[in-house]
Write an enzyme that holds these catalytic residues in place. Structure first.
Site, PDB file in Angstrom:
ATOM      1  N   ASP A  94     -40.836 -45.701 -47.435  1.00 44.61           N
ATOM      2  CA  ASP A  94     -40.618 -45.435 -46.010  1.00 44.61           C
ATOM      3  C   ASP A  94     -41.812 -44.633 -45.495  1.00 44.61           C
ATOM      4  OD1 ASP A  94     -39.445 -45.525 -43.553  1.00 44.61           O
ATOM      5  OD2 ASP A  94     -37.604 -44.487 -44.119  1.00 44.61           O
ATOM      6  N   ASP A  95     -41.923 -44.555 -44.158  1.00 42.30           N
ATOM      7  CA  ASP A  95     -43.044 -43.783 -43.607  1.00 42.30           C
ATOM      8  C   ASP A  95     -42.813 -42.288 -43.783  1.00 42.30           C
ATOM      9  OD1 ASP A  95     -40.992 -43.844 -41.721  1.00 42.30           O
ATOM     10  OD2 ASP A  95     -42.275 -44.388 -40.034  1.00 42.30           O
ATOM     11  N   ASP A  98     -37.234 -37.070 -42.702  1.00 48.46           N
ATOM     12  CA  ASP A  98     -37.133 -35.957 -41.740  1.00 48.46           C
ATOM     13  C   ASP A  98     -35.875 -35.153 -42.089  1.00 48.46           C
ATOM     14  OD1 ASP A  98     -36.479 -34.428 -39.456  1.00 48.46           O
ATOM     15  OD2 ASP A  98     -37.593 -35.739 -38.130  1.00 48.46           O
TER      16      ASP A  98
HETATM   17  O1  LIG Z   1     -34.957 -38.590 -42.527  1.00 47.06           O
HETATM   18  P1  LIG Z   1     -34.420 -39.101 -41.248  1.00 47.06           P
HETATM   19  O2  LIG Z   1     -34.030 -37.995 -40.295  1.00 47.06           O
HETATM   20  O3  LIG Z   1     -33.308 -40.095 -41.409  1.00 47.06           O
HETATM   21  O4  LIG Z   1     -35.604 -39.833 -40.473  1.00 47.06           O
HETATM   22  C1  LIG Z   1     -36.532 -40.682 -41.102  1.00 47.06           C
HETATM   23  C2  LIG Z   1     -36.378 -42.107 -40.624  1.00 47.06           C
HETATM   24  O5  LIG Z   1     -36.500 -42.163 -39.203  1.00 47.06           O
HETATM   25  C3  LIG Z   1     -37.446 -43.153 -38.844  1.00 47.06           C
HETATM   26  O6  LIG Z   1     -36.846 -44.424 -38.744  1.00 47.06           O
HETATM   27  P2  LIG Z   1     -36.080 -44.907 -37.422  1.00 47.06           P
HETATM   28  O7  LIG Z   1     -34.615 -44.850 -37.635  1.00 47.06           O
HETATM   29  O8  LIG Z   1     -36.622 -44.187 -36.216  1.00 47.06           O
HETATM   30  O9  LIG Z   1     -36.393 -46.437 -37.295  1.00 47.06           O
HETATM   31  P3  LIG Z   1     -37.752 -47.250 -37.406  1.00 47.06           P
HETATM   32  O10 LIG Z   1     -38.273 -47.050 -38.797  1.00 47.06           O
HETATM   33  O11 LIG Z   1     -37.312 -48.637 -37.152  1.00 47.06           O
HETATM   34  O12 LIG Z   1     -38.692 -46.739 -36.352  1.00 47.06           O
HETATM   35  C4  LIG Z   1     -38.413 -43.149 -40.007  1.00 47.06           C
HETATM   36  O13 LIG Z   1     -39.095 -44.403 -40.082  1.00 47.06           O
HETATM   37  C5  LIG Z   1     -37.507 -42.955 -41.206  1.00 47.06           C
HETATM   38  O14 LIG Z   1     -36.979 -44.181 -41.658  1.00 47.06           O
HETATM   39  N1  LIG Z   2     -42.115 -41.475 -35.326  1.00 43.48           N
HETATM   40  C1  LIG Z   2     -41.259 -40.617 -35.924  1.00 43.48           C
HETATM   41  N2  LIG Z   2     -40.036 -41.056 -36.251  1.00 43.48           N
HETATM   42  C2  LIG Z   2     -39.217 -40.147 -36.845  1.00 43.48           C
HETATM   43  N3  LIG Z   2     -37.957 -40.303 -37.269  1.00 43.48           N
HETATM   44  C3  LIG Z   2     -37.536 -39.114 -37.749  1.00 43.48           C
HETATM   45  N4  LIG Z   2     -38.507 -38.188 -37.647  1.00 43.48           N
HETATM   46  C4  LIG Z   2     -39.564 -38.818 -37.081  1.00 43.48           C
HETATM   47  C5  LIG Z   2     -40.882 -38.375 -36.726  1.00 43.48           C
HETATM   48  O1  LIG Z   2     -41.296 -37.210 -36.891  1.00 43.48           O
HETATM   49  N5  LIG Z   2     -41.683 -39.328 -36.145  1.00 43.48           N
HETATM   50 MG   LIG Z   3     -37.496 -45.837 -40.314  1.00 40.16          MG
END
Ligand SMILES: O=P(O)(O)OC[C@H]1O[C@H](OP(=O)(O)OP(=O)(O)O)[C@H](O)[C@@H]1O
Ligand SMILES: Nc1nc2[nH]cnc2c(=O)[nH]1
Ligand SMILES: [Mg+2]
Length: 161
Positions: A94-95, A98
Site C-alpha cells: 500500500d502507499d 495512517d
Molecule cells: O491507515 P488508514 O487510516 O486506513 O489509511 C491508509 C489508507 O488510506 C488511503 O486509501 P483510501 O481509502 O483513501 O483509498 P485510495 O487508496 O483508493 O485513495 C491509503 O491509500 C491507504 O490505503
Molecule cells: N493521500 C492521502 N491519503 C490518506 N489516507 C489516509 N491518510 C492519508 C494521507 O496522509 N494522504
Molecule cells: Mg488506499
C-alpha cells in the site's frame, strides 16, 4: 484535521518504492504481490518490476471519502484478492498506513502475507511489517496523483494587498 501537508513528487515516490524493493530483496522471492487499491497500485507496479514478479493481484478497499482524516469511514473491501489465498508467500503493498484501519482489514483477509508500504504514521506503524519513511500523524501526505503544478504569484505582487 491535518495541520501540515507533505508533498511527494513522482521522483521521490519512485526512489522510495525502489528503496522498499531493495529492502524486500532480503526476504527472498514472493509468489506474487497484492496491491491495495488505489494508492498501492503504482508502488506495487514499481516493486513488481524491481523484484521481477509477474503475478500481481489486487484488493480493493475504500476507507476515505475525501482529503483529510475527518473523511475516514469504516474500511470496505469491494474486491477480494482471490489469487492470493490466505496470503502465504505473498507481498501486500500500500502507499501508506495512517490509522492502520485499512491494513487491519487487509490482514484479516490475507493473514499470512507480508505487508509493506512506503510511508507510515505513528498510529499505523504497528499494522505494517515494513515501511520506508515515517510521517507525523498530523501531516496529510499529498501523492503525485493528488496534485498538479499551478501558478503562484510572485511575493512582490502581494505587497500592500
Ligand atoms: O491507515 P488508514 O487510516 O486506513 O489509511 C491508509 C489508507 O488510506 C488511503 O486509501 P483510501 O481509502 O483513501 O483509498 P485510495 O487508496 O483508493 O485513495 C491509503 O491509500 C491507504 O490505503
Ligand atoms: N493521500 C492521502 N491519503 C490518506 N489516507 C489516509 N491518510 C492519508 C494521507 O496522509 N494522504
Ligand atoms: Mg488506499
Amino acid at each position: 484535521m491535518a495541520t501540515n501537508y507533505a508533498t511527494v513528487t513522482w521522483d521521490q515516490l519512485h526512489r522510495d518504492a525502489r528503496t522498499l524493493a531493495s529492502a524486500l530483496m532480503a526476504r527472498g522471492e514472493f509468489k506474487g504481490i497484492v496491491a491495495v487499491t488505489r494508492g498501492g497500485l503504482i508502488p506495487a507496479a514499481i516493486i513488481a518490476r524491481e523484484l521481477d514478479c509477474r503475478l500481481v493481484e489486487s484488493i480493493s478497499v475504500i476507507s476515505y471519502s475525501g482529503e483529510s482524516a475527518q473523511d475516514q469511514k469504516e474500511p470496505r473491501v469491494v474486491k477480494a484478492p482471490i489469487a492470493a489465498g490466505d496470503g502465504e508467500g505473498f507481498l501486500v503493498i500500500d502507499d501508506l498506513v495512517d490509522s492502520g484501519e485499512t491494513a487491519k482489514v487487509v490482514r484479516d483477509v490475507l493473514p499470512k502475507a507480508h505487508f509493506a508500504c512506503l510511508y507510515a504514521k505513528p498510529n499505523g506503524k504497528p499494522h505494517t511489517d515494513q515501511y520506508v519513511m515515517e510521517v507525523a500523524q498530523d501531516t496529510w501526505v499529498l501523492f503525485p496523483w493528488d496534485t498538479a503544478p499551478l501558478f503562484v504569484p510572485p511575493l512582490a505582487r502581494n505587497l500592500g494587498a
